[in-house]
Design a protein around this motif. Structure first.
Motif, PDB file in Angstrom:
ATOM      1  N   CYS A 162       0.834  -1.199   0.000  1.00 54.23           N
ATOM      2  CA  CYS A 162       0.000   0.000   0.000  1.00 54.23           C
ATOM      3  C   CYS A 162       0.865   1.243   0.000  1.00 54.23           C
ATOM      4  N   CYS A 165       2.712   2.184   3.306  1.00 53.68           N
ATOM      5  CA  CYS A 165       3.865   1.335   3.657  1.00 53.68           C
ATOM      6  C   CYS A 165       5.060   1.654   2.758  1.00 53.68           C
ATOM      7  N   CYS A 183       0.247  -0.401   9.017  1.00 50.60           N
ATOM      8  CA  CYS A 183      -0.347  -0.497   7.686  1.00 50.60           C
ATOM      9  C   CYS A 183      -1.828  -0.094   7.794  1.00 50.60           C
ATOM     10  N   CYS A 435       0.532  -6.022   1.459  1.00 55.78           N
ATOM     11  CA  CYS A 435      -0.575  -5.431   2.211  1.00 55.78           C
ATOM     12  C   CYS A 435      -1.881  -5.992   1.654  1.00 55.78           C
TER      13      CYS A 435
HETATM   14 ZN   LIG Z   1       0.407  -1.351   3.934  1.00 53.92          ZN
END
Ligand SMILES: [Zn+2]
Length: 447
Positions: A162, A165, A183, A435
């Motif tokens: 993501c 992150c 996250c 993620c």
């Molecule tokens: Zn993430």
């Protein structure tokens, strides 16, 4: 409308300030109009010519108009701070400054001051200043983008890891301060285990950064709680019998319990993903296509369009969001936002095929992206009673408040596009983080 001269300058206490506003909280005698409220005043740059006084018909602060005409359409009223206009008076404001200006940071005082010419200020619910715990969380990006509009060299990274992150990774490479394992997709997942994990990671980052992390701030009785002061979160009758580890556990459960019972994270996630359907890459492509189709642009670079092949150099592209004669792009006003929401919330939008966005809908997609950015950047305030040792289900659940919902401007797009590239191209860890976007998994609708 209430009148600030019903109170005395000594009834207010300096709290904090940002770039444009300064905040005072009410500490005067009990008064239903002012109890539990803060006063938000606009600032003026030192030495700037004083604004012409607009008289009694000065419009309400734009913050109020934006909230009542736009944000109340997407969030339940109980999840927004109460905002109202209050009449100001120059003499009163001067008195306020005389009494409290020394409390302001010196660097700020050298730069700006309370704008004395304003006839109206904003009274807002004091979300952090009372006898409770206020947990301020900046949740950030809630989703993984659809692969449709991504280029070959970003698709892999962007659909796996993501945005937050990847950004954390870049920040850590740059300054090596601390690793932030938070996250957002965990926080938004709606799953108890994953929400616990998210809060644990936020807490770790908060501890390792000595409380300076941007995503988590904790207040008790209106004062910032630093790591190492966690006993301030506990009710007085049990403070002697709790350990810091126990406090962390109870805190985590209480925050999680409130988050899962509130509609707020679901609303933010849904808005973000349904507004940012093209990703900034798709938006940028659509922008360029619109420019290439513009009659003025085509006549300005006629020779290229007559013989588009080989020799002729490709005509220059205007950066995303920058207005030009070929492609005018005016900054959205509040009326534009209202009109945009009319379209966004109408049945017609369901018929738009976002896999093949149309040039005539460029303005729609630009505003949609900006509004999505507002929800990627907002914060939420989770209000908790002081922690005890009883079962978490016995805690009273307070409504979550959504704050920092400021409209964004087109002038930000170019920088965001560069940042997006920087983040993705610098994401070169030994092992990529995966993620999980629980929403996409569940529905498949957003693929
Ligand atoms: Zn993430």
């Amino acid at each position: 409308m209430s009148d600030i001269t019903q109170t005395l300058p000594s009834h207010w206490k300096y709290v904090s300030e940002g770039g444009a506003t300064i905040v005072f909280s009410y500490v005067g005698p009990p008064d239903p109009t002012y109890d539990g409220m803060v006063l938000r005043l606009r600032k003026a740059v030192n030495g700037s010519p004083e604004q012409e006084a607009t008289g009694e018909d000065e419009p309400d602060d734009p913050v109020i108009e934006y909230q009542t005409r736009c944000m109340e359409r997407v969030f339940p009223q109980e999840n927004l701070p109460r905002l109202q206009s209050v009449r100001l008076e120059r003499k009163w404001l001067k008195g306020l400054v005389e009494m409290h200006d020394f409390k302001r940071p010196e660097a700020r005082r050298g730069k700006d001051h309370v704008d004395f010419s304003r006839k109206k200020g904003v009274l807002a619910t004091d979300l952090v200043g009372g006898d409770w715990i206020a947990v301020e969380i900046k949740p950030k990006w809630a989703f993984l983008p659809s692969a449709t509009h991504l280029s070959g060299d970003t698709k892999m990274a962007k659909t796996q890891t993501c945005r937050f992150c990847m950004h954390s990774y870049m920040r850590n490479v740059e300054d090596q301060k601390y690793v932030n394992n938070y996250c957002p997709l965990d926080l938004f997942s709606g799953n108890v285990g994953r929400v616990h994990k998210a809060i644990d990671s936020l807490w770790d980052a908060w501890e390792h950064s000595s409380g300076s992390v941007n995503n988590l701030k904790i207040f008790a009785h209106g004062k910032v709680v630093k790591p190492g002061q966690v006993e301030r979160l506990v009710r007085e009758d049990v403070v002697a019998s709790t350990s810091p580890e126990k406090i962390r556990e109870v805190f985590k459960e209480a925050v999680c319990n409130t988050l899962l019972r509130s509609p707020v994270l679901t609303i933010i996630s849904r808005l973000q993903r349904s507004l940012d359907v093209l990703d900034i890459e798709g938006l940028s492509k659509l922008w360029r296509e619109a420019e290439l189709q513009s009659p003025l642009y085509r006549s300005a670079y006629a020779s290229y369009f007559e013989q588009p092949v080989s020799s002729e150099k490709i005509p220059p592209a205007t950066p995303l969001g920058v207005p030009s004669t070929h492609l005018p792009a005016s900054e959205p006003t509040i009326s534009d936002w209202v009109e945009f929401l009319d379209t966004f919330q109408s049945a017609g939008v369901a018929g738009m095929d976002h896999t093949q966005p149309r040039i005539e809908n460029l303005r729609y997609y630009l505003l949609a992206y900006l509004l999505s950015a507002t929800f990627k950047d907002c914060s939420i305030i989770v209000k908790l009673d002081f922690l005890g040792l009883e079962n978490i289900t016995e805690y009273k659940v307070h409504p979550i408040a959504v704050i920092d919902l400021d409209p964004k401007g087109l002038d930000r797009l170019q920088r965001w596009q560069e940042l997006d590239r920087g983040i993705v191209y610098n994401y070169t860890p030994a092992e990529r983080k995966v993620c999980v976007d629980g929403w996409a998994e569940l529905s498949g609708v957003f693929d």
